[in-house]
Scaffold this motif. Sequence first.
Motif, PDB file in Angstrom:
ATOM      1  N   HIS A  38       0.819  -1.211   0.000  1.00 56.25           N
ATOM      2  CA  HIS A  38       0.000   0.000   0.000  1.00 56.25           C
ATOM      3  C   HIS A  38       0.857   1.267   0.000  1.00 56.25           C
ATOM      4  CE1 HIS A  38      -3.361   2.627   0.517  1.00 56.25           C
ATOM      5  NE2 HIS A  38      -2.932   3.070   1.684  1.00 56.25           N
ATOM      6  N   HIS A  92     -10.750   6.618   2.328  1.00 49.93           N
ATOM      7  CA  HIS A  92      -9.360   6.234   2.092  1.00 49.93           C
ATOM      8  C   HIS A  92      -9.098   5.758   0.662  1.00 49.93           C
ATOM      9  CE1 HIS A  92      -6.061   3.202   2.160  1.00 49.93           C
ATOM     10  NE2 HIS A  92      -5.427   4.193   2.742  1.00 49.93           N
ATOM     11  N   HIS A  97      -6.957   7.944  -2.170  1.00 50.37           N
ATOM     12  CA  HIS A  97      -6.096   7.270  -3.153  1.00 50.37           C
ATOM     13  C   HIS A  97      -6.693   7.202  -4.556  1.00 50.37           C
ATOM     14  CE1 HIS A  97      -3.040   6.334  -0.299  1.00 50.37           C
ATOM     15  NE2 HIS A  97      -3.920   5.813   0.532  1.00 50.37           N
ATOM     16  N   HIS A 118      -3.583  11.734   6.207  1.00 56.77           N
ATOM     17  CA  HIS A 118      -3.253  10.470   5.548  1.00 56.77           C
ATOM     18  C   HIS A 118      -2.165  10.654   4.490  1.00 56.77           C
ATOM     19  CE1 HIS A 118      -3.680   6.241   5.016  1.00 56.77           C
ATOM     20  NE2 HIS A 118      -3.704   6.398   3.706  1.00 56.77           N
ATOM     21  N   HIS A 122       1.600   8.819   4.080  1.00 57.78           N
ATOM     22  CA  HIS A 122       2.223   8.302   2.857  1.00 57.78           C
ATOM     23  C   HIS A 122       3.439   9.114   2.425  1.00 57.78           C
ATOM     24  CE1 HIS A 122      -0.363   4.980   1.668  1.00 57.78           C
ATOM     25  NE2 HIS A 122      -1.359   5.658   2.196  1.00 57.78           N
TER      26      HIS A 122
HETATM   27 ZN    ZN Z   1      -3.361   4.975   2.325  1.00 54.77          ZN
END
Ligand code: ZN
Length: 145
Positions: A38, A92, A97, A118, A122
């Motif tokens: 991920h 999410h 994404h 978030h 990342h």
């Molecule tokens: Zn994520």
Amino acid sequence: MMYAVVFTLIGFAIMELSGWFIHKYIMHGPLWSIHKTHHQPSKSFFELNDLFSLLFGSIAIGLILTGAENLDYRFWMGVGISIYGMLYFIIHDVLVHRRLKWFNRPQNKYLLGIFKAHQDHHATNKKNDAVSFGLFVVPKKYFKR
Ligand SMILES: [Zn+2]
Ligand SMILES: [Zn+2]
């Protein structure tokens, strides 16, 4: 009625809490080899990391099935976990994404804070220096402009 709401909320809250813990100490720990899919650009639609969603989904289904007969606390906790899972997926996977391009990112202040937090998670592709492991509950600083 009150009983249903309380246990649904408990199921939801347990997911955010245990999700934070599992993400920080297990996914960025012994199961990093699965979760790292991920944190890297993926070549296909599915990531090995999606196994975690299957796991949480199975727990929710198990609770709903075992609690269905009497509509007891297990049923409602399963409902809470399912609602969490659906919102997690939309926020999410779809909004952050953009795995599915269903809609554009809303400009809602709370959601923007969640997105920022978030994205911060990342900011690294490494196991050990990641921050911000929760989804809905994130430090206040992300809500400041
Ligand atoms: Zn994520
Ligand atoms: Zn992570």
